[in-house]
Scaffold this active site. Structure first.
Site, PDB file in Angstrom:
ATOM      1  N   ASP A  82      31.245  46.542  61.244  1.00 33.95           N
ATOM      2  CA  ASP A  82      30.219  46.377  60.218  1.00 33.95           C
ATOM      3  C   ASP A  82      28.912  45.855  60.791  1.00 33.95           C
ATOM      4  O   ASP A  82      28.863  45.268  61.867  1.00 33.95           O
ATOM      5  CB  ASP A  82      30.717  45.460  59.099  1.00 33.95           C
ATOM      6  CG  ASP A  82      31.224  44.115  59.613  1.00 33.95           C
ATOM      7  OD1 ASP A  82      31.780  44.061  60.730  1.00 33.95           O
ATOM      8  OD2 ASP A  82      31.073  43.108  58.897  1.00 33.95           O
ATOM      9  N   GLU A 140      33.823  42.110  59.205  1.00 29.72           N
ATOM     10  CA  GLU A 140      33.892  40.806  59.871  1.00 29.72           C
ATOM     11  C   GLU A 140      32.855  39.837  59.321  1.00 29.72           C
ATOM     12  O   GLU A 140      33.072  38.629  59.320  1.00 29.72           O
ATOM     13  CB  GLU A 140      33.689  40.989  61.381  1.00 29.72           C
ATOM     14  CG  GLU A 140      33.976  39.738  62.206  1.00 29.72           C
ATOM     15  CD  GLU A 140      32.841  38.727  62.232  1.00 29.72           C
ATOM     16  OE1 GLU A 140      33.109  37.511  62.258  1.00 29.72           O
ATOM     17  OE2 GLU A 140      31.662  39.159  62.219  1.00 29.72           O
ATOM     18  N   GLU A 141      31.734  40.368  58.851  1.00 25.95           N
ATOM     19  CA  GLU A 141      30.606  39.518  58.458  1.00 25.95           C
ATOM     20  C   GLU A 141      30.700  38.990  57.026  1.00 25.95           C
ATOM     21  O   GLU A 141      29.798  38.293  56.573  1.00 25.95           O
ATOM     22  CB  GLU A 141      29.291  40.300  58.607  1.00 25.95           C
ATOM     23  CG  GLU A 141      28.974  40.764  60.021  1.00 25.95           C
ATOM     24  CD  GLU A 141      28.545  39.632  60.944  1.00 25.95           C
ATOM     25  OE1 GLU A 141      28.426  38.497  60.465  1.00 25.95           O
ATOM     26  OE2 GLU A 141      28.334  39.898  62.142  1.00 25.95           O
ATOM     27  N   ARG A 181      37.193  31.133  77.391  1.00 26.98           N
ATOM     28  CA  ARG A 181      37.597  29.738  77.227  1.00 26.98           C
ATOM     29  C   ARG A 181      38.999  29.702  76.634  1.00 26.98           C
ATOM     30  O   ARG A 181      39.272  30.348  75.609  1.00 26.98           O
ATOM     31  CB  ARG A 181      36.641  28.979  76.314  1.00 26.98           C
ATOM     32  CG  ARG A 181      37.020  27.504  76.164  1.00 26.98           C
ATOM     33  CD  ARG A 181      36.117  26.763  75.195  1.00 26.98           C
ATOM     34  NE  ARG A 181      36.487  25.358  75.135  1.00 26.98           N
ATOM     35  CZ  ARG A 181      36.030  24.416  75.953  1.00 26.98           C
ATOM     36  NH1 ARG A 181      35.151  24.753  76.891  1.00 26.98           N
ATOM     37  NH2 ARG A 181      36.426  23.169  75.852  1.00 26.98           N
ATOM     38  N   HIS A 367      22.167  38.417  65.446  1.00 24.00           N
ATOM     39  CA  HIS A 367      21.677  38.134  64.092  1.00 24.00           C
ATOM     40  C   HIS A 367      20.148  38.007  64.043  1.00 24.00           C
ATOM     41  O   HIS A 367      19.615  37.343  63.162  1.00 24.00           O
ATOM     42  CB  HIS A 367      22.344  36.880  63.500  1.00 24.00           C
ATOM     43  CG  HIS A 367      23.790  37.062  63.172  1.00 24.00           C
ATOM     44  ND1 HIS A 367      24.358  36.654  61.986  1.00 24.00           N
ATOM     45  CD2 HIS A 367      24.805  37.630  63.877  1.00 24.00           C
ATOM     46  CE1 HIS A 367      25.654  36.942  61.985  1.00 24.00           C
ATOM     47  NE2 HIS A 367      25.941  37.543  63.128  1.00 24.00           N
TER      48      HIS A 367
END
Length: 396
Positions: A82, A140-141, A181, A367
């Protein structure tokens, strides 16, 4: 045994094609859970490889690449599809053709990279054992997050993957490098909506009113003690208020004040405890001042925690493929990602793909309306995903 040089050659040979895939996706972005043209395009690409993609979560797809002895082991690779409600400012031939919608978070890169990895793995399917599950995810957003919907609809079943891998663009790193990580990496995210109610009136006669603006100001300040005095100092926590509406005037005290904010942390137990502290504080403080406070907490994505063993294997495999100097240790990040749902359900690793050019170009953050990438990342991304999948399948 498949060697990394073989994967690098295959990735280099198809790099131009993957760039073309990304350009098409970038020019035709779609918002969360509206990815109809995107999923049709991805389906066509997968079918051209001889795969049989199946719909899931409305505008998502799942497909299997089966090697020899497909039941031996399975690994899942995820890409989100998306875009964001942002007007693109880049002047490039592949700029968004949909006004007000842009792939400003790199999901076009994720999708094209996974398609590229699929192309590599299909060519090698007679040389590896096990099954690679391709997960093309919508939404996802936007809450509740497409990952949660896919899991609810059974994406982690038939076959159940022993591990789930995902990558995300990272303009802070140059193309050719990745960041990784183990353990806690990204925060949970909850949305806060507060309404403070009092009694409005003339600003010159406060004794006749019950000022919700004053109560709201006390609440905003007092709520920070939940982070500074109730949280373990070793546990990252963020409480931020970004919207306050007290729709009065210079001489008008309003009847109510509306506040919006976010709470983020990296521990699910503390997350729930903090919610209780917030409720008690808001209700108790408002009542002590003669007002009322209504608090709505909308639970967002959970904490993203990379499985230690899976991440150790991913890091070692990435160092073999890219070189140890090109695998960077990441710091914790208080942003959120719905890949966290996968990390809560199966051993997972979510890593970052460098996308900045060596000369500093393409450094705009995700973004933003100027986000773009060094296309060299579209050779690294697909090849690395394919290599990591093969190493997971070979793990004991």
């Amino acid at each position: 045994m498949i060697q990394p040089e073989r994967i690098r050659e295959l990735a280099a040979a198809q790099a131009a094609d993957v760039v073309a895939l990304r350009h098409h996706l970038h020019a035709h972005p779609e918002l969360s859970f509206e990815e109809h043209e995107t999923v049709a395009f991805v389906k066509q690409q997968l079918e051209s490889l001889g795969l049989k993609p199946q719909p899931i979560a409305g505008t998502g797809l799942v497909a299997l690449i089966e090697g020899r002895n497909p039941g031996r082991r399975a690994v899942a690779l995820r890409a989100d599809m998306d875009a964001l409600p942002i007007q693109e400012q880049n002047e490039v031939p592949y700029r968004s053709q949909n006004p007000g919608v842009m792939h400003a978070c790199g999901h076009d890169v994720h999708t094209s990279s996974l398609l590229g990895a699929a192309r590599i793995l299909v060519q090698l399917r007679n040389e590896f054992e096990g099954t690679v599950k391709l997960m093309f995810q919508p939404g996802e957003e936007r809450l509740p997050g497409g990952a949660s919907v896919m899991i609810r609809e059974g994406v982690l079943e038939n076959p159940a993957p022993q591990s789930v891998l995902g990558q995300h663009v990272f303009p802070q790193l140059p193309a050719g490098k990745i960041g990784i990580r183990a353990g806690r990496y990204m925060a949970s995210t909850d949305e806060l909506y507060l309404t403070v109610r009092g009694k409005g009136g003339h600003g010159a006669m406060p004794e006749q009113n019950l000022d919700p603006v004053l109560v709201a100001a006390h609440l905003i300040v007092a709520a920070q003690q939940i982070v500074s005095r109730r949280a373990n100092p070793k546990m990252p926590s963020v409480l931020s208020f970004g919207k306050v509406i007290a729709n009065g005037a210079t001489n008008v005290i309003p009847n109510e004040v509306y506040i919006e904010g976010t709470f983020r942390t990296m521990n699910e137990q503390w997350r729930q405890e903090a919610h209780q502290h917030l409720r008690q504080l808001c209700e108790g403080l408002a009542a002590s001042m003669g007002a009322e406070c209504e608090l709505e907490i909308r639970n967002g994505y959970p904490c993203l925690e990379n499985d230690e063993a899976t991440t150790a294997r991913t890091k070692a495999a990435a160092e073999t493929y890219l070189g140890a100097d090109n695998v960077v240790e990441l710091d914790q990040w208080m942003a959120a990602e719905d890949f966290a749902y996968f990390s809560q359900a199966a051993p997972s690793c979510f890593y970052r793909l460098g996308t900045r050019a060596a000369d500093g170009r393409f450094a705009s953050s995700v973004h933003t309306p100027t986000f773009d990438i060094d296309h060299a990342a579209l050779e690294t991304g697909p090849g690395l995903m394919a290599w990591l999948a093969l190493q997971e399948l070979a793990a004991e």
